[in-house]
Motif scaffolding. Structure first.
Motif, PDB file in Angstrom:
ATOM      1  N   GLY A   2      11.722-130.946 -11.188  1.00 39.47           N
ATOM      2  CA  GLY A   2      11.174-132.009 -10.344  1.00 39.47           C
ATOM      3  C   GLY A   2      10.213-131.529  -9.281  1.00 39.47           C
ATOM      4  N   LEU A   3      10.041-130.253  -9.125  1.00 39.85           N
ATOM      5  CA  LEU A   3       9.215-129.747  -8.028  1.00 39.85           C
ATOM      6  C   LEU A   3       8.122-128.830  -8.580  1.00 39.85           C
ATOM      7  CD1 LEU A   3       8.861-129.889  -4.994  1.00 39.85           C
ATOM      8  CD2 LEU A   3      10.298-127.876  -4.764  1.00 39.85           C
ATOM      9  N   THR A   4       6.946-129.419  -8.720  1.00 42.71           N
ATOM     10  CA  THR A   4       5.790-128.680  -9.227  1.00 42.71           C
ATOM     11  C   THR A   4       4.595-129.022  -8.359  1.00 42.71           C
ATOM     12  OG1 THR A   4       6.675-128.904 -11.461  1.00 42.71           O
ATOM     13  CG2 THR A   4       4.383-128.221 -11.275  1.00 42.71           C
ATOM     14  N   SER A   5       3.816-128.030  -8.031  1.00 50.23           N
ATOM     15  CA  SER A   5       2.594-128.279  -7.263  1.00 50.23           C
ATOM     16  C   SER A   5       1.445-127.570  -7.959  1.00 50.23           C
ATOM     17  CB  SER A   5       2.742-127.780  -5.825  1.00 50.23           C
ATOM     18  OG  SER A   5       2.712-126.365  -5.788  1.00 50.23           O
ATOM     19  N   MET A   6       0.259-127.792  -7.430  1.00 51.97           N
ATOM     20  CA  MET A   6      -0.898-127.043  -7.932  1.00 51.97           C
ATOM     21  C   MET A   6      -1.604-126.440  -6.731  1.00 51.97           C
ATOM     22  SD  MET A   6      -3.937-128.156 -10.533  1.00 51.97           S
ATOM     23  CE  MET A   6      -4.483-129.606  -9.655  1.00 51.97           C
ATOM     24  N   HIS A   7      -1.972-125.190  -6.854  1.00 46.50           N
ATOM     25  CA  HIS A   7      -2.816-124.550  -5.856  1.00 46.50           C
ATOM     26  C   HIS A   7      -4.254-124.592  -6.351  1.00 46.50           C
ATOM     27  CE1 HIS A   7       0.518-121.688  -4.124  1.00 46.50           C
ATOM     28  NE2 HIS A   7       0.790-122.966  -3.959  1.00 46.50           N
ATOM     29  N   VAL A   8      -5.147-124.952  -5.478  1.00 48.91           N
ATOM     30  CA  VAL A   8      -6.572-124.763  -5.745  1.00 48.91           C
ATOM     31  C   VAL A   8      -7.069-123.814  -4.669  1.00 48.91           C
ATOM     32  CG1 VAL A   8      -8.824-125.822  -6.031  1.00 48.91           C
ATOM     33  CG2 VAL A   8      -6.780-127.080  -6.712  1.00 48.91           C
ATOM     34  N   TYR A   9      -7.547-122.662  -5.097  1.00 48.96           N
ATOM     35  CA  TYR A   9      -7.990-121.633  -4.155  1.00 48.96           C
ATOM     36  C   TYR A   9      -9.441-121.939  -3.811  1.00 48.96           C
ATOM     37  CZ  TYR A   9      -3.621-119.945  -5.985  1.00 48.96           C
ATOM     38  OH  TYR A   9      -2.301-119.878  -6.359  1.00 48.96           O
ATOM     39  N   THR A  10      -9.605-122.710  -2.750  1.00 52.93           N
ATOM     40  CA  THR A  10     -10.852-123.445  -2.523  1.00 52.93           C
ATOM     41  C   THR A  10     -11.940-122.650  -1.816  1.00 52.93           C
ATOM     42  OG1 THR A  10      -9.682-124.347  -0.618  1.00 52.93           O
ATOM     43  CG2 THR A  10      -9.912-125.770  -2.552  1.00 52.93           C
ATOM     44  N   THR A  11     -11.554-121.768  -0.911  1.00 51.73           N
ATOM     45  CA  THR A  11     -12.547-120.940  -0.210  1.00 51.73           C
ATOM     46  C   THR A  11     -11.913-119.559  -0.018  1.00 51.73           C
ATOM     47  OG1 THR A  11     -11.964-121.098   2.163  1.00 51.73           O
ATOM     48  CG2 THR A  11     -13.073-123.024   1.197  1.00 51.73           C
ATOM     49  N   PRO A  12     -12.704-118.570   0.366  1.00 54.64           N
ATOM     50  CA  PRO A  12     -12.097-117.253   0.590  1.00 54.64           C
ATOM     51  C   PRO A  12     -11.106-117.242   1.755  1.00 54.64           C
ATOM     52  CG  PRO A  12     -14.464-117.058   0.275  1.00 54.64           C
ATOM     53  CD  PRO A  12     -14.175-118.517   0.409  1.00 54.64           C
ATOM     54  N   HIS A  13     -11.058-118.316   2.531  1.00 53.01           N
ATOM     55  CA  HIS A  13     -10.204-118.340   3.713  1.00 53.01           C
ATOM     56  C   HIS A  13      -9.272-119.545   3.752  1.00 53.01           C
ATOM     57  CE1 HIS A  13     -12.638-115.028   5.097  1.00 53.01           C
ATOM     58  NE2 HIS A  13     -13.702-115.741   4.793  1.00 53.01           N
ATOM     59  N   SER A  14      -9.156-120.239   2.649  1.00 52.10           N
ATOM     60  CA  SER A  14      -8.252-121.392   2.638  1.00 52.10           C
ATOM     61  C   SER A  14      -7.886-121.748   1.210  1.00 52.10           C
ATOM     62  CB  SER A  14      -8.902-122.604   3.322  1.00 52.10           C
ATOM     63  OG  SER A  14     -10.016-123.053   2.582  1.00 52.10           O
ATOM     64  N   PHE A  15      -6.935-122.647   1.088  1.00 49.25           N
ATOM     65  CA  PHE A  15      -6.578-123.177  -0.226  1.00 49.25           C
ATOM     66  C   PHE A  15      -5.999-124.563  -0.027  1.00 49.25           C
ATOM     67  CE2 PHE A  15      -1.956-123.202  -1.559  1.00 49.25           C
ATOM     68  CZ  PHE A  15      -1.436-123.173  -0.285  1.00 49.25           C
ATOM     69  N   SER A  16      -5.799-125.254  -1.121  1.00 48.03           N
ATOM     70  CA  SER A  16      -5.184-126.590  -1.058  1.00 48.03           C
ATOM     71  C   SER A  16      -4.008-126.646  -2.003  1.00 48.03           C
ATOM     72  CB  SER A  16      -6.186-127.664  -1.481  1.00 48.03           C
ATOM     73  OG  SER A  16      -7.216-127.740  -0.543  1.00 48.03           O
ATOM     74  N   TRP A  17      -3.058-127.472  -1.653  1.00 50.27           N
ATOM     75  CA  TRP A  17      -1.932-127.680  -2.559  1.00 50.27           C
ATOM     76  C   TRP A  17      -1.786-129.171  -2.836  1.00 50.27           C
ATOM     77  CZ3 TRP A  17      -1.503-126.114   2.484  1.00 50.27           C
ATOM     78  CH2 TRP A  17      -0.741-126.878   3.355  1.00 50.27           C
ATOM     79  N   ILE A  18      -1.438-129.443  -4.070  1.00 49.11           N
ATOM     80  CA  ILE A  18      -1.360-130.823  -4.556  1.00 49.11           C
ATOM     81  C   ILE A  18       0.026-131.030  -5.147  1.00 49.11           C
ATOM     82  CG2 ILE A  18      -2.280-132.476  -6.244  1.00 49.11           C
ATOM     83  CD1 ILE A  18      -4.522-129.683  -5.547  1.00 49.11           C
ATOM     84  N   ILE A  19       0.636-132.152  -4.821  1.00 47.97           N
ATOM     85  CA  ILE A  19       1.919-132.517  -5.414  1.00 47.97           C
ATOM     86  C   ILE A  19       1.642-133.504  -6.543  1.00 47.97           C
ATOM     87  CG2 ILE A  19       4.020-133.847  -4.960  1.00 47.97           C
ATOM     88  CD1 ILE A  19       4.275-131.213  -3.845  1.00 47.97           C
ATOM     89  N   PHE A  20       2.271-133.280  -7.660  1.00 49.30           N
ATOM     90  CA  PHE A  20       2.033-134.172  -8.795  1.00 49.30           C
ATOM     91  C   PHE A  20       2.825-135.468  -8.652  1.00 49.30           C
ATOM     92  CE2 PHE A  20       0.915-130.041 -10.645  1.00 49.30           C
ATOM     93  CZ  PHE A  20      -0.324-130.356 -11.169  1.00 49.30           C
ATOM     94  N   LEU A  21       2.204-136.545  -9.127  1.00 45.41           N
ATOM     95  CA  LEU A  21       2.921-137.808  -9.270  1.00 45.41           C
ATOM     96  C   LEU A  21       3.804-137.726 -10.512  1.00 45.41           C
ATOM     97  CD1 LEU A  21      -0.092-140.163  -8.567  1.00 45.41           C
ATOM     98  CD2 LEU A  21       1.864-139.787  -7.060  1.00 45.41           C
TER      99      LEU A  21
END
Lengths: 576, 245
Positions: free
Chosen positions: A471-490
């Motif tokens: 039930g617990l899955t996310s996605m990382h998008v490594y967006t810049t050399p100094h940051s990233f984003s995480w997404i929770i799936f529906l």
């Protein structure tokens, strides 16, 4: 003079003024003249009258007397005059105006070929933070005398999900905009904010036809500004408007055109027959107010704590490696490789010099160079690649309640350590971190003099899903050399809520990276992972202080490759 | 019910799938010539068949109310002194513990709770199902196999879970098979559930770890032996019936 506009504070650190309703009303006076535009406004509507009928939404009767003057009747209401601006994108017309004397307005996208229209009803002062633009979307058509209304409508879609773009507006503003979700999007302000960090905003994705779409986002929890545009995937052009108040509280209300580049397309995880025309939100109650939608407001669920509250929380509970942890359902097996070893980790540039004795697989003793007594701590260790160990522990008794995550590469006698500490100038319960590079000293090992692990951008642009536990899955998008984003799936597998944080990437070996991130202006967590892109597994540590106390906890998840964006070139220094 | 069962003289055990109307018709069709004592025996048998059907209907009503989220209606199925064993907890008293379980716990399913909630219950026809009416027809015991749709919160305290909760997620949903081993009591002409014990064949979620009032929807006490949650004890009170005799 620097050519790159680095702001004094990044977006998540700016204390945007909580504008009052009357301040907003005052600032909106200027909108009577309509939006400004760097490009010439279109006369496509001049001299025309349109009646736009929407399903369950407004009925808008327009008469466009000139390129920037219109008269509007809402339903059976009296007509009112307003300034407006219009731009075209192929057969589409995008026009925008506010309703004078109010804090609301409309941005409308009309398809001249199909007579379909999408209406964004936008307004201020509709949420606690009154500067945040609210929106309600209605779908309809242009009523034509003697013709049956068309049956088709524009509508929400997941056909843009996964795509990413570079856009350059006619204003000169450049952005990277990534759409890894059906509820949110990522944006990197390359010119307005120097392109260091990515941020996220609640977003809408609407399909006009297979190549043309409408996108909008609101920078919720930041300036509250709305960006709304139609885009064409064939011509990679956009036309839209931006409405809100910037960091100086000045009104931004302008139309823009832009040209883009598609930077990639990452995977989608919905069923193949799911086209995203509905977004199911599980147990979330149905919306009860106009414009309601899921918005991640991290500081509402994780309020900032004072230094005194932090000290009390740490005294109440400090826990290392609580076994009940949803983030560790797929953690690597514990490693015994350190058991019985004695070594010193010497970090450069005045960093710590720490001696260790590992009594068993869960107990270590440490001391700083020059100290005599050993201090005992509970630890966990994993082996994410052959002869590479990651371990972590708290440094009990340190004034900022430090926690360490250490990577030791025994083959190369190299070590990198991320030192987590509680407190930043912004929040007492927010972690800060220092990354140290160094060497391993132990019997029979000669460490290198010059070689060290190094920061890298090799992961930048990639997207990996992480499955922690059922039930617990996310996605990382490594967006810049100094940051990233995480997404929770529906539940459907579509991307849902999303957030970003500052991050660092260190290369340990080929296909092995030490990655850390800070959930700043959020819950304050410092996460530290070793990502193995061959095994597609990670191991790591979360360091977090909240009202329940301080915790150092293990993390472990299995990855899938979700693809990537070709965006590294946009972060090169000296990019023209 | 098999035809052969009607010709026996021993205890009545009903197996899943019986239908009273068909059974009753068979009883009379198979007895053209009966003595007065036979008629008395048949009357007793019919009464027992009615009891069996009543118990089965009671369990069906439980499933129906649960599937319709009619939790207050579920309470009406229980005897005043009823107890329920569920997810490692014992809930005692129709208007206390049992109400707490169904109204305060199951009724808050939308709020995402750490302990499991049943959201859909499907009766399965199973060779080990059985209902046994005690002599005197005042009590009955039953075993029903079911397929259950259940859900529970992912362990809390994790920022990703907090995020998931805001988009209607944060729960694990699963389908499991389980067994109800129930005790029924007849109150006048009406059968009620006196004891309802649910055991998942392979529990997937956290059992209750605290009791009422510390846990507002919690049990009156915790089951000390949780092994029963993992493996239903064989031959508890209803041995497997190869055939109805």
């Amino acid at each position: 003079m620097p050519r790159v506009n680095y702001p004094r504070e990044q977006m998540h650190r700016i204390r945007y003024t909580k504008l009052t309703e009357s301040q907003i009303a005052e600032k909106l006076q200027r909108t009577k003249a309509g939006p400004v535009s760097a490009s010439a406004l279109s006369d496509a509507l001049t001299g025309k009258s349109l009646k736009i009928v929407t399903d369950g939404g407004p009925v808008l009767s327009y008469t466009f007397s000139s390129v920037n003057k219109l008269r509007l009747s809402e339903g059976d209401g009296a007509a009112a005059e307003s300034g407006y601006g219009a731009l075209t994108l192929e057969q589409l017309v995008v026009f925008s105006h506010m309703v004078p004397g109010t804090q609301r307005g409309y941005t409308v996208i009309v398809d001249r070929k199909t007579s379909l229209a999408t209406v964004f009803d936008v307004w201020f002062s509709g949420y606690t933070d009154k500067r945040e633009v609210q929106r309600q979307i209605s779908y309809g058509y242009i009523e034509e005398r003697g013709k049956q209304p068309p049956a088709a409508r524009h509508g929400i879609t997941n056909r843009l999900e996964g795509k990413g773009f570079y856009w350059k507006q006619d204003t000169g503003v450049e952005t990277l905009e990534l759409y890894p979700s059906v509820l949110y999007s990522n944006f990197v302000e390359l010119t307005r904010f120097g392109g260091e960090l990515s941020f996220c905003g609640a977003s809408d994705y609407i399909k006009i036809n297979d190549e043309q779409y409408i996108y909008s986002r609101v920078e919720c929890e930041f300036s509250g500004t709305m960006t709304l545009y139609a885009l064409d995937l064939y011509t990679l052009k956009q036309a839209g408007m931006r409405l809100g108040f910037n960091e100086q509280d000045a009104l931004d209300y302008y139309m823009f055109t832009g040209r883009g580049e598609m930077v990639g397309q990452i995977a989608q995880f919905e069923r193949f027959d799911d086209s995203g025309d509905k977004i199911a939100l599980g147990n979330r109650p149905a919306p009860t107010r106009k414009g309601e939608r899921p918005v991640y407001r991290p500081l509402l669920t994780n309020p900032a704590m004072s230094k005194e509250q932090v000290e009390a929380a740490v005294a109440k509970s400090t826990v290392a490696f609580n076994p009940r942890n949803a983030m560790a359902g797929n953690k690597l097996p514990p490693s015994n490789l350190l058991v019985g070893k004695q070594l010193t980790l010497r970090y450069d540039d005045g960093g710590p010099v720490l001696s260790y004795r590992f009594d068993d697989a869960q107990t270590l003793r440490w001391r700083r160079e020059g100290e005599t007594p050993w201090r005992e701590e509970k630890y966990e260790a994993w082996e994410p690649a052959t002869n590479v160990i990651m371990f972590g522990h708290l440094l009990s008794g340190t004034p900022r309640h430090d926690g360490l995550a250490v990577v030791v590469d025994f083959d190369n006698a190299l070590t990198t350590c991320v030192q987590g500490m509680l407190g930043t100038p912004y929040m007492a319960n927010e972690a800060s971190r220092k990354t140290w590079f160094g060497v391993v000293e132990m019997d029979g090992v000669a460490p290198p003099r010059y070689r060290r692990h190094q920061f890298t951008d090799e992961l930048v642009g990639r997207a990996l899903t992480w499955h922690y536990s059922p039930g617990l899955t996310s996605m990382h998008v490594y967006t810049t050399p100094h940051s990233f984003s995480w997404i929770i799936f529906l539940e459907s597998g579509a991307g849902g809520l999303e957030w970003s944080g500052p991050a660092e990437y260190v290369k340990i070996r080929d296909d092995l990276y030490l990655f850390n991130w800070l959930e700043e202006a959020c819950n304050g967590t410092l996460g530290i992972l070793v990502i193995n892109t061959k095994t597609m597994h990670d191991c790591g540590i979360g360091y977090h202080c909240g009202t329940n106390g301080l915790s150092l906890s293990s993390i472990g998840a299995q990855a899938r490759n979700a693809g990537g964006y070709d965006i590294k070139k946009f972060y090169a220094l000296g990019r023209s | 019910m098999r035809q052969s069962s009607l010709q026996g003289r021993r205890s009545f055990v009903w197996k899943a799938g019986a239908a009273l109307s068909a059974t009753a018709a068979s009883v009379f069709a198979g007895a053209p010539e009966r003595t007065r004592s036979d008629a008395g025996e048949m009357k007793a048998r019919l009464a027992r068949l009615e009891d069996l059907n009543a118990v089965r209907q009671l369990h069906d009503a439980y499933a129906r109310h649960l599937n319709e989220c009619a939790y207050h209606d579920i309470l009406d199925l229980f005897a005043d002194d009823a107890r329920v064993e569920f997810a490692g907890g014992v809930f005692v008293g129709k208007d206390r513990g049992v109400r707490r379980l169904f109204v305060e716990h199951f009724g808050r399913v939308k709020e995402v709770l750490p302990e499991p909630v049943h959201t859909f219950l499907q009766r399965e026809t199973h060779e080990h199902d059985a209902i046994e009416i005690a002599a005197g027809r005042l009590t009955a015991t039953a075993r029903f196999h079911v397929t259950v749709h259940a859900e529970a919160a992912i362990a809390p305290g994790c920022p990703l879970v907090d995020m998931a909760l805001q988009q209607g997620g944060g729960v694990i949903k699963w389908v499991e098979t389980g067994i109800f081993e129930n005790v029924y009591a007849r109150e006048g002409a009406t059968w009620k559930i006196r004891q309802l014990a649910y055991r998942a064949e392979t529990p997937r979620s956290t059992p209750f770890t605290s009791t009422y009032p510390e846990h507002p929807g919690g049990p009156d006490r915790l089951l000390t032996d949780l092994s029963g949650l993992r493996r239903p004890p064989a031959g508890l009170h209803l041995a497997r019936r190869e055939e109805v005799v």
